[in-house]
Scaffold this motif. Structure first.
Motif, PDB file in Angstrom:
ATOM      1  N   THR A 136       0.845  -1.193   0.000  1.00 26.77           N
ATOM      2  CA  THR A 136       0.000   0.000   0.000  1.00 26.77           C
ATOM      3  C   THR A 136       0.879   1.240   0.000  1.00 26.77           C
ATOM      4  OG1 THR A 136      -0.110   0.203   2.411  1.00 26.77           O
ATOM      5  CG2 THR A 136      -1.743  -1.238   1.344  1.00 26.77           C
ATOM      6  N   ILE A 137       0.311   2.361  -0.378  1.00 26.98           N
ATOM      7  CA  ILE A 137       1.047   3.618  -0.372  1.00 26.98           C
ATOM      8  C   ILE A 137       1.423   3.990   1.062  1.00 26.98           C
ATOM      9  CG2 ILE A 137      -1.068   4.990  -0.322  1.00 26.98           C
ATOM     10  CD1 ILE A 137       2.313   5.937  -1.973  1.00 26.98           C
ATOM     11  N   ALA A 138       0.606   3.606   2.033  1.00 26.16           N
ATOM     12  CA  ALA A 138       0.927   3.898   3.433  1.00 26.16           C
ATOM     13  C   ALA A 138       2.181   3.144   3.871  1.00 26.16           C
ATOM     14  CB  ALA A 138      -0.257   3.525   4.326  1.00 26.16           C
ATOM     15  N   GLU A 139       2.332   1.903   3.427  1.00 23.73           N
ATOM     16  CA  GLU A 139       3.527   1.117   3.761  1.00 23.73           C
ATOM     17  C   GLU A 139       4.764   1.718   3.106  1.00 23.73           C
ATOM     18  OE1 GLU A 139       1.740  -3.398   4.319  1.00 23.73           O
ATOM     19  OE2 GLU A 139       2.065  -2.626   2.283  1.00 23.73           O
ATOM     20  N   LEU A 140       4.612   2.139   1.848  1.00 23.49           N
ATOM     21  CA  LEU A 140       5.743   2.762   1.152  1.00 23.49           C
ATOM     22  C   LEU A 140       6.125   4.068   1.826  1.00 23.49           C
ATOM     23  CD1 LEU A 140       7.730   2.850  -1.214  1.00 23.49           C
ATOM     24  CD2 LEU A 140       5.944   3.991  -2.561  1.00 23.49           C
ATOM     25  N   ALA A 141       5.133   4.862   2.205  1.00 24.78           N
ATOM     26  CA  ALA A 141       5.409   6.135   2.881  1.00 24.78           C
ATOM     27  C   ALA A 141       6.167   5.895   4.187  1.00 24.78           C
ATOM     28  CB  ALA A 141       4.102   6.871   3.155  1.00 24.78           C
ATOM     29  N   ALA A 142       5.802   4.858   4.917  1.00 28.42           N
ATOM     30  CA  ALA A 142       6.485   4.544   6.165  1.00 28.42           C
ATOM     31  C   ALA A 142       7.942   4.170   5.912  1.00 28.42           C
ATOM     32  CB  ALA A 142       5.768   3.405   6.885  1.00 28.42           C
ATOM     33  N   ALA A 143       8.193   3.450   4.812  1.00 26.81           N
ATOM     34  CA  ALA A 143       9.567   3.090   4.452  1.00 26.81           C
ATOM     35  C   ALA A 143      10.383   4.337   4.136  1.00 26.81           C
ATOM     36  CB  ALA A 143       9.571   2.123   3.267  1.00 26.81           C
ATOM     37  N   PHE A 144       9.784   5.299   3.446  1.00 28.82           N
ATOM     38  CA  PHE A 144      10.482   6.553   3.146  1.00 28.82           C
ATOM     39  C   PHE A 144      10.743   7.349   4.412  1.00 28.82           C
ATOM     40  CE2 PHE A 144       9.943   5.931  -1.343  1.00 28.82           C
ATOM     41  CZ  PHE A 144      10.933   6.715  -1.901  1.00 28.82           C
ATOM     42  N   ALA A 150      10.981  11.965   8.742  1.00 25.12           N
ATOM     43  CA  ALA A 150       9.534  12.127   8.874  1.00 25.12           C
ATOM     44  C   ALA A 150       8.991  13.086   7.815  1.00 25.12           C
ATOM     45  CB  ALA A 150       9.193  12.627  10.274  1.00 25.12           C
ATOM     46  N   GLY A 151       7.903  12.694   7.198  1.00 23.29           N
ATOM     47  CA  GLY A 151       7.245  13.527   6.198  1.00 23.29           C
ATOM     48  C   GLY A 151       7.656  13.249   4.770  1.00 23.29           C
ATOM     49  N   THR A 152       8.783  12.567   4.559  1.00 24.18           N
ATOM     50  CA  THR A 152       9.220  12.312   3.180  1.00 24.18           C
ATOM     51  C   THR A 152       8.256  11.374   2.459  1.00 24.18           C
ATOM     52  OG1 THR A 152      10.704  10.540   3.934  1.00 24.18           O
ATOM     53  CG2 THR A 152      11.662  12.738   3.634  1.00 24.18           C
ATOM     54  N   GLY A 153       7.597  10.489   3.206  1.00 21.89           N
ATOM     55  CA  GLY A 153       6.638   9.583   2.585  1.00 21.89           C
ATOM     56  C   GLY A 153       5.451  10.296   1.973  1.00 21.89           C
ATOM     57  N   GLU A 154       5.200  11.553   2.396  1.00 19.86           N
ATOM     58  CA  GLU A 154       4.104  12.341   1.840  1.00 19.86           C
ATOM     59  C   GLU A 154       4.465  12.971   0.503  1.00 19.86           C
ATOM     60  OE1 GLU A 154       3.121  15.213   4.777  1.00 19.86           O
ATOM     61  OE2 GLU A 154       2.403  13.738   6.229  1.00 19.86           O
ATOM     62  N   LEU A 172       7.647   4.312  -8.947  1.00 19.52           N
ATOM     63  CA  LEU A 172       7.249   5.396  -8.056  1.00 19.52           C
ATOM     64  C   LEU A 172       7.882   6.700  -8.510  1.00 19.52           C
ATOM     65  CD1 LEU A 172       9.584   5.737  -5.126  1.00 19.52           C
ATOM     66  CD2 LEU A 172       9.535   3.496  -6.171  1.00 19.52           C
ATOM     67  N   THR A 173       7.302   7.798  -8.076  1.00 14.81           N
ATOM     68  CA  THR A 173       7.883   9.118  -8.311  1.00 14.81           C
ATOM     69  C   THR A 173       8.097   9.794  -6.968  1.00 14.81           C
ATOM     70  OG1 THR A 173       5.686  10.107  -8.620  1.00 14.81           O
ATOM     71  CG2 THR A 173       6.873   9.414 -10.602  1.00 14.81           C
ATOM     72  N   ILE A 174       9.185  10.546  -6.881  1.00 17.24           N
ATOM     73  CA  ILE A 174       9.579  11.202  -5.639  1.00 17.24           C
ATOM     74  C   ILE A 174       9.703  12.694  -5.894  1.00 17.24           C
ATOM     75  CG2 ILE A 174      11.304  11.276  -3.804  1.00 17.24           C
ATOM     76  CD1 ILE A 174      12.275   8.510  -4.879  1.00 17.24           C
ATOM     77  N   GLY A 175       8.948  13.490  -5.164  1.00 18.05           N
ATOM     78  CA  GLY A 175       9.047  14.938  -5.298  1.00 18.05           C
ATOM     79  C   GLY A 175      10.346  15.441  -4.685  1.00 18.05           C
ATOM     80  N   GLY A 184      17.496  13.141   1.250  1.00 16.68           N
ATOM     81  CA  GLY A 184      16.479  13.372   2.257  1.00 16.68           C
ATOM     82  C   GLY A 184      16.065  14.828   2.339  1.00 16.68           C
ATOM     83  N   GLY A 185      17.037  15.724   2.292  1.00 17.15           N
ATOM     84  CA  GLY A 185      16.733  17.149   2.339  1.00 17.15           C
ATOM     85  C   GLY A 185      15.964  17.613   1.117  1.00 17.15           C
ATOM     86  N   LEU A 186      16.318  17.081  -0.048  1.00 18.00           N
ATOM     87  CA  LEU A 186      15.619  17.451  -1.274  1.00 18.00           C
ATOM     88  C   LEU A 186      14.165  16.987  -1.240  1.00 18.00           C
ATOM     89  CD1 LEU A 186      18.292  16.621  -3.998  1.00 18.00           C
ATOM     90  CD2 LEU A 186      17.746  18.839  -3.018  1.00 18.00           C
ATOM     91  N   ILE A 187      13.933  15.800  -0.688  1.00 20.99           N
ATOM     92  CA  ILE A 187      12.563  15.297  -0.599  1.00 20.99           C
ATOM     93  C   ILE A 187      11.762  16.136   0.398  1.00 20.99           C
ATOM     94  CG2 ILE A 187      11.095  13.324  -0.042  1.00 20.99           C
ATOM     95  CD1 ILE A 187      13.458  11.502  -0.785  1.00 20.99           C
ATOM     96  N   ARG A 188      12.343  16.405   1.558  1.00 21.08           N
ATOM     97  CA  ARG A 188      11.630  17.185   2.580  1.00 21.08           C
ATOM     98  C   ARG A 188      11.307  18.588   2.105  1.00 21.08           C
ATOM     99  NH1 ARG A 188      15.372  14.387   5.810  1.00 21.08           N
ATOM    100  NH2 ARG A 188      16.814  16.157   5.810  1.00 21.08           N
ATOM    101  N   GLY A 189      12.107  19.124   1.180  1.00 26.58           N
ATOM    102  CA  GLY A 189      11.869  20.460   0.670  1.00 26.58           C
ATOM    103  C   GLY A 189      10.774  20.552  -0.371  1.00 26.58           C
ATOM    104  N   ALA A 190      10.296  19.396  -0.866  1.00 26.78           N
ATOM    105  CA  ALA A 190       9.253  19.381  -1.887  1.00 26.78           C
ATOM    106  C   ALA A 190       7.868  19.501  -1.251  1.00 26.78           C
ATOM    107  CB  ALA A 190       9.342  18.093  -2.697  1.00 26.78           C
ATOM    108  N   SER A 191       6.885  19.792  -2.068  1.00 29.29           N
ATOM    109  CA  SER A 191       5.507  19.872  -1.585  1.00 29.29           C
ATOM    110  C   SER A 191       4.925  18.474  -1.391  1.00 29.29           C
ATOM    111  CB  SER A 191       4.633  20.643  -2.580  1.00 29.29           C
ATOM    112  OG  SER A 191       5.101  21.967  -2.748  1.00 29.29           O
ATOM    113  N   ALA A 192       4.054  18.333  -0.418  1.00 25.90           N
ATOM    114  CA  ALA A 192       3.367  17.055  -0.199  1.00 25.90           C
ATOM    115  C   ALA A 192       2.470  16.771  -1.395  1.00 25.90           C
ATOM    116  CB  ALA A 192       2.551  17.100   1.085  1.00 25.90           C
ATOM    117  N   THR A 193       2.220  15.496  -1.640  1.00 24.29           N
ATOM    118  CA  THR A 193       1.419  15.095  -2.793  1.00 24.29           C
ATOM    119  C   THR A 193       0.496  13.957  -2.389  1.00 24.29           C
ATOM    120  OG1 THR A 193       1.528  14.439  -5.120  1.00 24.29           O
ATOM    121  CG2 THR A 193       3.101  13.395  -3.613  1.00 24.29           C
TER     122      THR A 193
END
Length: 208
Positions: A136-144, A150-154, A172-175, A184-193
């Protein structure tokens, strides 16, 4: 945005693709995510003349100019991006890489660094462990979140296709924030999706 492919799933949806009919020797697609592309949203064809743009849009990608890559990068790319067999490397450089880096060497060097960061993290371990199972997307988000904070899974979306009655995970696509820094910093700096695909089967190599 960084786009990664789960090659067994991709090949279930496109079995006649060159990279699925005859996978490249040494390819990592069986147990690891592979590279699809890295691009800036709503920006493409930077510095590309009209003739090459027309060739890109009307011809096979393998007819596009060969990339100027070091032997080391070319060999690494051939295993990390099975789509090289279809000219995906040339397509991504012409359409997207030209807006990201001055040379194809720099573009793919950076892309491969990001791919390695994902595959050697809890996300890579997650995909290896889940081969042959539904996720599930929730499981993938938890892995990220576990891998990159925290928050990168979003900031992640599953890519899926439907075969019959079953949803198949193809990647998958990663913002990312359009800047330099660790992944990690690049992902956290992106908008949630929000992911359109909420879950699917992570196919095994050579089958479901």
């Amino acid at each position: 945005m960084l786009a990664l492919t789960w090659h067994p799933g991709f090949c279930l949806t496109k079995p006649k693709a060159p990279e699925c009919v005859r996978p490249p020797e040494g390819a990592e697609e069986a147990t690891r995510l592979s590279l699809h592309g890295l691009w800036r949203v709503k920006k493409s064809y930077c510095g590309i003349d009209a003739e090459l743009k027309k060739r890109h849009r009307s011809s096979k990608w393998t007819d596009l100019p060969k990339l100027a890559l070091s032997e080391t990068t070319a060999m690494r790319l051939a295993t990390a991006m099975p789509g090289v067999a279809s000219g995906l490397d040339r397509h991504q450089w012409v359409m997207n890489g030209t807006c990201h880096a001055a040379t194809a060497e720099d573009y793919y060097g950076r892309s491969l660094e990001m791919l390695d960061a994902v595959n050697t993290s809890a996300v890579g371990a997650f995909f290896e462990a889940k081969a042959g199972k539904a996720v599930t997307i929730a499981e993938l988000a938890a892995a990220f979140d576990a891998a990159f904070g925290a928050g990168t899974g979003e900031r992640v979306q599953l890519r899926c296709r439907t075969i019959g009655d079953e949803r198949i995970v193809t990647g998958l696509t990663i913002g990312l924030k359009a800047d330099e820094g660790d992944l990690g910093g690049l992902i956290r700096g992106a908008s949630a999706t929000k992911s359109r695909c909420t879950g699917g089967l992570v196919a095994r190599a050579g089958g479901d």
